[in-house]
Write a protein that holds these residues in place. Structure first.
Motif, PDB file in Angstrom:
ATOM      1  N   PHE A   1     -24.731  18.927  -3.316  1.00 25.16           N
ATOM      2  CA  PHE A   1     -23.585  18.775  -3.223  1.00 25.16           C
ATOM      3  C   PHE A   1     -22.921  18.610  -4.795  1.00 25.16           C
ATOM      4  N   GLU A   2     -23.821  18.183  -5.730  1.00 22.47           N
ATOM      5  CA  GLU A   2     -23.447  18.350  -7.238  1.00 22.47           C
ATOM      6  C   GLU A   2     -23.712  19.797  -7.791  1.00 22.47           C
ATOM      7  N   ARG A   3     -24.802  20.312  -7.335  1.00 22.87           N
ATOM      8  CA  ARG A   3     -25.079  21.558  -7.382  1.00 22.87           C
ATOM      9  C   ARG A   3     -23.986  22.494  -7.080  1.00 22.87           C
ATOM     10  N   SER A   4     -23.525  22.261  -5.839  1.00 24.00           N
ATOM     11  CA  SER A   4     -22.173  23.133  -5.464  1.00 24.00           C
ATOM     12  C   SER A   4     -20.963  23.134  -6.075  1.00 24.00           C
ATOM     13  N   LEU A   5     -20.779  21.828  -6.667  1.00 19.23           N
ATOM     14  CA  LEU A   5     -19.686  21.613  -7.544  1.00 19.23           C
ATOM     15  C   LEU A   5     -19.740  22.211  -8.885  1.00 19.23           C
ATOM     16  N   GLU A   6     -21.096  22.451  -9.420  1.00 20.92           N
ATOM     17  CA  GLU A   6     -21.364  23.090 -10.698  1.00 20.92           C
ATOM     18  C   GLU A   6     -21.135  24.444 -10.666  1.00 20.92           C
ATOM     19  N   LEU A   7     -21.426  24.982  -9.446  1.00 19.21           N
ATOM     20  CA  LEU A   7     -21.138  26.655  -9.067  1.00 19.21           C
ATOM     21  C   LEU A   7     -19.706  26.656  -8.816  1.00 19.21           C
ATOM     22  N   LYS A   8     -19.012  25.587  -8.276  1.00 16.87           N
ATOM     23  CA  LYS A   8     -17.635  25.811  -8.014  1.00 16.87           C
ATOM     24  C   LYS A   8     -16.955  24.629  -7.951  1.00 16.87           C
ATOM     25  N   PRO A   9     -16.361  24.199  -9.291  1.00 16.32           N
ATOM     26  CA  PRO A   9     -15.971  22.667  -9.431  1.00 16.32           C
ATOM     27  C   PRO A   9     -14.567  22.416  -8.568  1.00 16.32           C
ATOM     28  N   GLU A  10     -13.926  23.246  -7.935  1.00 14.96           N
ATOM     29  CA  GLU A  10     -12.842  23.205  -7.178  1.00 14.96           C
ATOM     30  C   GLU A  10     -13.441  23.036  -5.571  1.00 14.96           C
ATOM     31  N   TYR A  11     -14.404  23.122  -5.219  1.00 10.60           N
ATOM     32  CA  TYR A  11     -14.958  23.313  -4.016  1.00 10.60           C
ATOM     33  C   TYR A  11     -14.635  21.801  -3.055  1.00 10.60           C
ATOM     34  N   GLU A  12     -13.661  21.816  -2.553  1.00  9.93           N
ATOM     35  CA  GLU A  12     -13.282  20.245  -1.643  1.00  9.93           C
ATOM     36  C   GLU A  12     -14.143  19.737  -0.805  1.00  9.93           C
ATOM     37  N   LYS A  13     -14.903  20.520  -0.310  1.00 13.54           N
ATOM     38  CA  LYS A  13     -15.973  20.108   1.093  1.00 13.54           C
ATOM     39  C   LYS A  13     -16.811  19.458   0.256  1.00 13.54           C
ATOM     40  N   ALA A  14     -17.453  19.958  -0.871  1.00  9.85           N
ATOM     41  CA  ALA A  14     -18.480  19.397  -1.519  1.00  9.85           C
ATOM     42  C   ALA A  14     -17.931  17.973  -2.087  1.00  9.85           C
ATOM     43  N   LYS A  15     -16.958  18.131  -2.690  1.00 11.22           N
ATOM     44  CA  LYS A  15     -16.273  16.800  -3.364  1.00 11.22           C
ATOM     45  C   LYS A  15     -16.059  15.518  -2.372  1.00 11.22           C
ATOM     46  N   LYS A  16     -15.641  16.070  -1.343  1.00  7.65           N
ATOM     47  CA  LYS A  16     -15.494  15.031  -0.103  1.00  7.65           C
ATOM     48  C   LYS A  16     -17.019  14.398   0.282  1.00  7.65           C
ATOM     49  N   TRP A  17     -17.949  15.138   0.661  1.00 10.01           N
ATOM     50  CA  TRP A  17     -19.180  14.570   0.673  1.00 10.01           C
ATOM     51  C   TRP A  17     -19.878  13.949  -0.288  1.00 10.01           C
ATOM     52  N   LEU A  18     -19.726  14.422  -1.498  1.00 12.37           N
ATOM     53  CA  LEU A  18     -20.323  13.694  -2.487  1.00 12.37           C
ATOM     54  C   LEU A  18     -19.567  12.248  -2.609  1.00 12.37           C
ATOM     55  N   GLU A  19     -18.429  12.331  -2.275  1.00 11.85           N
ATOM     56  CA  GLU A  19     -17.612  10.785  -2.477  1.00 11.85           C
ATOM     57  C   GLU A  19     -18.169  10.077  -0.998  1.00 11.85           C
ATOM     58  N   LYS A  20     -18.378  10.577  -0.040  1.00 14.61           N
ATOM     59  CA  LYS A  20     -18.984   9.674   1.304  1.00 14.61           C
ATOM     60  C   LYS A  20     -20.507   9.333   0.665  1.00 14.61           C
ATOM     61  N   ILE A  21     -21.052  10.109   0.065  1.00  7.89           N
ATOM     62  CA  ILE A  21     -22.458   9.475  -0.148  1.00  7.89           C
ATOM     63  C   ILE A  21     -22.399   8.314  -1.105  1.00  7.89           C
ATOM     64  N   LYS A  22     -21.804   8.442  -2.058  1.00  7.82           N
ATOM     65  CA  LYS A  22     -21.459   7.444  -3.250  1.00  7.82           C
ATOM     66  C   LYS A  22     -20.768   6.199  -2.507  1.00  7.82           C
ATOM     67  N   ASP A  23     -19.851   6.427  -1.659  1.00  6.42           N
ATOM     68  CA  ASP A  23     -19.221   5.322  -0.930  1.00  6.42           C
ATOM     69  C   ASP A  23     -20.155   4.404  -0.246  1.00  6.42           C
ATOM     70  N   HIS A  24     -21.281   5.342   0.648  1.00  4.80           N
ATOM     71  CA  HIS A  24     -22.271   4.776   1.229  1.00  4.80           C
ATOM     72  C   HIS A  24     -23.185   3.925   0.578  1.00  4.80           C
ATOM     73  N   GLU A  25     -23.532   4.532  -0.639  1.00  5.59           N
ATOM     74  CA  GLU A  25     -24.397   3.845  -1.294  1.00  5.59           C
ATOM     75  C   GLU A  25     -23.843   2.662  -2.203  1.00  5.59           C
ATOM     76  N   MET A  26     -22.472   2.461  -2.440  1.00  5.69           N
ATOM     77  CA  MET A  26     -21.740   1.245  -2.839  1.00  5.69           C
ATOM     78  C   MET A  26     -21.907   0.228  -1.790  1.00  5.69           C
ATOM     79  N   ALA A  27     -21.621   0.757  -0.668  1.00  5.82           N
ATOM     80  CA  ALA A  27     -21.524  -0.417   0.593  1.00  5.82           C
ATOM     81  C   ALA A  27     -22.808  -0.964   0.573  1.00  5.82           C
ATOM     82  N   SER A  28     -23.802   0.067   0.749  1.00  8.88           N
ATOM     83  CA  SER A  28     -25.150  -0.629   1.062  1.00  8.88           C
ATOM     84  C   SER A  28     -25.727  -1.771  -0.258  1.00  8.88           C
ATOM     85  N   LEU A  29     -25.083  -1.627  -1.288  1.00  8.70           N
ATOM     86  CA  LEU A  29     -25.330  -2.331  -2.316  1.00  8.70           C
ATOM     87  C   LEU A  29     -24.620  -3.784  -2.416  1.00  8.70           C
ATOM     88  N   ALA A  30     -23.402  -3.701  -1.747  1.00 11.47           N
ATOM     89  CA  ALA A  30     -22.596  -4.886  -1.553  1.00 11.47           C
ATOM     90  C   ALA A  30     -23.228  -5.984  -0.608  1.00 11.47           C
TER      91      ALA A  30
END
Length: 349
Positions: free
Chosen positions: A320-349
């Motif tokens: 997803f990060e590479r997708s955003l490097e190729l097209k920074p405004e690509y919303e689908k990749a942004k949303k999925w990357l946020e989901k993964i980061k939220d999931h990681e934060m939740a697992s650390l809590a």
């Protein structure tokens, strides 16, 4: 553009050394002259009457030269299967007219299959000709038997019929194979069927499309034409059809030869594998797509979805990060990357 091409064509003539087939070509021309002067059409108008013995045709000198060169490499023997738009019936040559020119990036003219048939018979070969005369793609087979290269001179029609009968008996298995695989259901028949299915049916069913693919021996062009119809129906696929598509995917790829980067067959096969929930196979096809057609933000995004479904979250985030490097405004990749980061934060809590 096409008009410019035609206007810039030039006719020219030059003296050349007579080819080994000069006699054969002369015999073909004599045959045409005899046919059109001894079989005039019944016409009543003055214009037609003045042109009743006229004909317009092209001699396939280039094809005959190529056939000569190829058969010389094999001691006079050859089996050539051709597929093109052309003429077989001599009546299609009657009258004076300019040759039809087809434009398709370059340009071409109609093939004179009748002349090629005559050439093969003059060299003691024979032709297996399609019975479909007015088609977009006519398939014929031309056979040279390698007896010798001298023109055949028959003393009677019976002698010619006897030789043709003997050849057809000798090559009966070839003739039967042509009838079974070409004549009964020709490539032109298949072309018309798949075109009508595409143009006359808004959304063909998945079983119908799988049957079409099987009839085409899993042709990659057919798959590419109907890819959206196939992929859109994958959420409702049955177990049987899923297995058919899984087996067929490798055959589609095996039939593919990369020429045009705009036809990214590997990417579409990856989409199909994703729809069938075959995440690892989808990744393989997406990687093939990038190696042949270049990296794309959608391909990286789709690979991220596959890795996420497999539970490889670090690889998923990297895609997803590479997708955003190729097209920074690509919303689908942004949303999925946020989901993964939220999931990681939740697992650390």
């Amino acid at each position: 553009m096409y008009r410019d091409i035609v206007e810039n064509l030039e006719d020219y003539y030059k003296n050349v050394v007579a080819s080994p087939d000069q006699y054969h070509l002369a015999r073909i021309l004599e045959g045409y002259q005899d046919y059109f002067t001894s079989n005039p059409m019944t016409m009543t108008s003055n214009d037609a009457e003045s042109a009743r013995d006229s004909a317009s045709f092209l001699l396939p000198i280039g094809f005959i030269k190529a056939l000569r060169n190829l058969s010389d490499l094999s001691n006079g023997k050859a089996l050539v299967v051709t597929g093109d738009k052309g003429a077989l019936n001599l009546e299609r040559f009657r009258g004076l007219s300019d040759p039809h020119i087809a434009f398709h990036g370059s340009f071409s003219v109609m093939a004179n299959f009748h002349a090629i048939q005559q050439y093969c018979e003059l060299r003691e070969g024979f032709a297996i000709m399609s019975q479909q005369d007015d088609v977009s793609l006519m398939v014929n087979a031309f056979v040279l038997c390698g007896s010798h290269n001298c023109p055949t001179i028959f003393t009677s029609i019976a002698d010619e019929d006897e030789m043709n009968s003997s050849l057809r008996k000798t090559y009966r298995h070839l003739i039967h194979a042509f009838e079974d695989n070409i004549e009964y259901f020709s490539p032109n028949d298949f072309y018309l069927m798949q075109r009508s299915l595409r143009e006359e049916t808004q959304n063909p069913s998945l079983p119908t499309l799988v049957s079409l693919l099987k009839l085409s021996w899993w042709d990659c062009e057919v798959f590419f034409k109907f890819r959206e119809n196939i992929i859109s129906q994958l959420p409702r696929v049955t177990v049987g059809l899923k297995n058919e598509l899984l087996r067929g995917a490798d055959m589609i790829w095996g039939n593919y030869y990369h020429l045009d980067s705009d036809k990214d067959v590997a990417f579409e096969l990856g989409r199909m594998m994703f729809g069938l929930q075959m995440w690892k196979r989808a990744i393989d096809y997406y990687q093939l797509s990038m190696s042949l057609c270049g990296e794309h933000h959608v391909t990286q995004h789709n690979m991220g979805l596959c890795y996420s479904s497999l539970g490889f979250m670090e690889k998923s985030a990297a895609c997803f990060e590479r997708s955003l490097e190729l097209k920074p405004e690509y919303e689908k990749a942004k949303k999925w990357l946020e989901k993964i980061k939220d999931h990681e934060m939740a697992s650390l809590a």
